[in-house]
Design a protein around this motif. Structure first.
Motif, mmCIF file in Angstrom:
data_model
loop_
_atom_site.group_PDB
_atom_site.id
_atom_site.type_symbol
_atom_site.label_atom_id
_atom_site.label_comp_id
_atom_site.label_asym_id
_atom_site.label_seq_id
_atom_site.Cartn_x
_atom_site.Cartn_y
_atom_site.Cartn_z
ATOM 1 N N VAL A 48 23.142 16.320 16.052
ATOM 2 C CA VAL A 48 23.498 17.425 15.164
ATOM 3 C C VAL A 48 23.066 18.722 15.854
ATOM 4 N N ASP A 49 23.976 19.656 16.007
ATOM 5 C CA ASP A 49 23.686 20.903 16.721
ATOM 6 C C ASP A 49 22.850 21.829 15.840
ATOM 7 N N LEU A 50 21.555 21.874 16.097
ATOM 8 C CA LEU A 50 20.657 22.679 15.267
ATOM 9 C C LEU A 50 20.628 24.145 15.674
ATOM 10 N N SER A 51 21.223 24.468 16.792
ATOM 11 C CA SER A 51 21.242 25.871 17.224
ATOM 12 C C SER A 51 22.096 26.721 16.274
ATOM 13 N N LYS A 52 23.007 26.063 15.521
ATOM 14 C CA LYS A 52 23.894 26.780 14.607
ATOM 15 C C LYS A 52 23.491 26.583 13.145
ATOM 16 N N VAL A 53 22.320 26.012 12.942
ATOM 17 C CA VAL A 53 21.825 25.723 11.584
ATOM 18 C C VAL A 53 20.712 26.697 11.232
ATOM 19 N N ASP A 54 20.669 27.116 9.973
ATOM 20 C CA ASP A 54 19.620 28.050 9.549
ATOM 21 C C ASP A 54 18.502 27.346 8.787
ATOM 22 N N SER A 55 18.868 26.443 7.847
ATOM 23 C CA SER A 55 17.845 25.877 6.953
ATOM 24 C C SER A 55 17.862 24.351 6.935
ATOM 25 N N ILE A 56 16.658 23.783 6.892
ATOM 26 C CA ILE A 56 16.486 22.330 6.785
ATOM 27 C C ILE A 56 15.501 22.041 5.656
ATOM 28 N N CYS A 57 15.865 21.107 4.795
ATOM 29 C CA CYS A 57 14.933 20.596 3.792
ATOM 30 C C CYS A 57 14.591 19.162 4.167
ATOM 31 N N ASP A 58 13.310 18.883 4.258
ATOM 32 C CA ASP A 58 12.813 17.565 4.674
ATOM 33 C C ASP A 58 12.164 16.898 3.463
ATOM 34 N N VAL A 59 12.740 15.799 3.026
ATOM 35 C CA VAL A 59 12.268 15.102 1.824
ATOM 36 C C VAL A 59 11.279 14.005 2.209
ATOM 37 N N GLY A 60 10.061 14.096 1.640
ATOM 38 C CA GLY A 60 9.045 13.082 1.916
ATOM 39 C C GLY A 60 8.572 13.104 3.354
ATOM 40 N N ALA A 61 8.282 14.286 3.864
ATOM 41 C CA ALA A 61 7.985 14.447 5.297
ATOM 42 C C ALA A 61 6.646 13.865 5.728
ATOM 43 N N GLY A 62 5.759 13.601 4.767
ATOM 44 C CA GLY A 62 4.475 13.023 5.146
ATOM 45 C C GLY A 62 3.677 13.960 6.032
ATOM 46 N N ALA A 63 3.473 13.561 7.276
ATOM 47 C CA ALA A 63 2.705 14.376 8.223
ATOM 48 C C ALA A 63 3.576 15.389 8.955
ATOM 49 N N GLY A 64 4.792 15.619 8.432
ATOM 50 C CA GLY A 64 5.657 16.658 8.998
ATOM 51 C C GLY A 64 6.826 16.150 9.813
ATOM 52 N N LEU B 286 16.613 26.884 -7.724
ATOM 53 C CA LEU B 286 16.251 27.637 -6.519
ATOM 54 C C LEU B 286 16.500 26.828 -5.246
ATOM 55 N N HIS B 287 16.590 25.507 -5.387
ATOM 56 C CA HIS B 287 16.725 24.645 -4.216
ATOM 57 C C HIS B 287 17.975 23.761 -4.227
ATOM 58 N N ARG B 288 18.525 23.530 -5.383
ATOM 59 C CA ARG B 288 19.673 22.635 -5.495
ATOM 60 C C ARG B 288 20.883 23.183 -4.726
ATOM 61 N N GLU B 289 21.428 22.368 -3.825
ATOM 62 C CA GLU B 289 22.599 22.704 -3.012
ATOM 63 C C GLU B 289 22.415 24.027 -2.248
ATOM 64 N N LYS B 290 21.233 24.188 -1.640
ATOM 65 C CA LYS B 290 20.914 25.423 -0.919
ATOM 66 C C LYS B 290 20.747 25.228 0.589
ATOM 67 N N TYR B 291 20.649 23.995 1.059
ATOM 68 C CA TYR B 291 20.240 23.770 2.446
ATOM 69 C C TYR B 291 21.382 23.297 3.345
ATOM 70 N N ASP B 292 21.372 23.811 4.573
ATOM 71 C CA ASP B 292 22.385 23.416 5.566
ATOM 72 C C ASP B 292 22.254 21.939 5.911
ATOM 73 N N ILE B 293 21.015 21.515 6.108
ATOM 74 C CA ILE B 293 20.739 20.117 6.443
ATOM 75 C C ILE B 293 19.593 19.620 5.573
ATOM 76 N N VAL B 294 19.763 18.445 5.007
ATOM 77 C CA VAL B 294 18.672 17.771 4.299
ATOM 78 C C VAL B 294 18.413 16.477 5.057
ATOM 79 N N THR B 295 17.164 16.237 5.374
ATOM 80 C CA THR B 295 16.827 15.076 6.194
ATOM 81 C C THR B 295 15.673 14.292 5.592
ATOM 82 N N ALA B 296 15.591 13.048 5.982
ATOM 83 C CA ALA B 296 14.466 12.195 5.590
ATOM 84 C C ALA B 296 14.328 11.108 6.636
ATOM 85 N N ARG B 297 13.097 10.720 6.873
ATOM 86 C CA ARG B 297 12.816 9.722 7.905
ATOM 87 C C ARG B 297 11.956 8.613 7.301
#
Length: 238
Positions: free
Chosen positions: A65-81, A136-147
């Motif tokens: 995924v080309d992150l150079s063209k992305v502004d915002s990421i929401c990380d769900v359950g990131a734990g230690a980041g 304030l957060h619903r449907e606001k992020y370019d990428i939502v990720t979880a690991r």
């Protein structure tokens, strides 16, 4: 994986880390190990494991995924980041939001962000099911990720409501991702997504299998999702 091997392998993927970024990863490792002595952040504490199975593994999302063209990421359950903080170090322009249900981990992340001098990072102590209903957060992020948070059918309900239309949900998985995708297809469609591609690869040196599942957000998520806390896990959409 040594820090030198880490930098070399990323360079092969087109990610050329500067000295200050390599120092940030060194500080990240040091802080992670220090805090892990007083709270459970990770079972992996050797430099070799952390650089390969946490840092490199987290950054692997950027291979597809080309992150150079992305502004915002929401990380769900990131734990230690993971994966968002390693991605933030590599792509400093990113605005990172992390939501995690454990207050102690949020304390660690605030300390880590200070030690790494990170800008445009926000940490929220909340359940993903509640966070996903917050206007304030619903449907606001370019990428939502979880690991490695939950199986795909559950993860989709936690992540898709936060992803803006035209954005992407990126799930980072280990082996046997095909089975999870099969069981998660209905949830992906129901929550406004369309499976774009799945990338399966092996980590360098130790050859552990990983999968990156990319879902395009093509429609708004129905207002009734996510359901109440705990419901997605107890009654997954399958």
């Amino acid at each position: 994986m040594t820090p030198e091997q880490f930098a070399s392998e990323l360079e092969k993927k087109g990610i050329d880390l500067q000295e200050n970024q390599l120092q940030q990863f060194a500080t990240y490792f040091k802080v992670l190990v220090e805090w892990n002595e007083k709270m459970n952040l990770t079972a992996l504490t050797s430099q070799t494991d952390v650089y390969l199975k946490h840092f490199y593994d987290s950054i692997s999302a950027a291979f597809y995924v080309d992150l150079s063209k992305v502004d915002s990421i929401c990380d769900v359950g990131a734990g230690a980041g993971f994966p968002s903080i390693p991605l933030k170090i590599c792509y400093p322009h990113l605005h990172i939001t992390i939501v995690d249900s454990l207050k102690k981990r949020i304390g660690f992340l605030n300390h880590l962000a200070s030690e790494l001098d990170l800008q445009h990072v926000s940490f929220y102590h909340d359940r993903a099911e509640i966070f996903g209903r917050n206007k304030l957060h619903r449907e606001k992020y370019d990428i939502v990720t979880a690991r490695a948070v939950a199986r795909m059918s559950v993860l989709t309900e936690l992540c898709m409501p936060l992803c803006k239309k035209g954005g992407k949900f990126v799930a980072m998985k280990g082996a046997q991702a095909d089975d999870e995708i099969d069981k998660g297809t209905r949830a992906i469609t129901l929550l406004g997504g369309e499976l774009k591609e799945t990338h399966t690869f092996t980590l360098p040196f130790e050859q552990g299998e990983r999968s990156i599942i990319v879902v395009d957000k093509v429609k708004e998520t129905p207002k009734k999702f996510p359901r109440k806390p705990g419901t997605p896990n107890k009654e997954p959409i399958e």
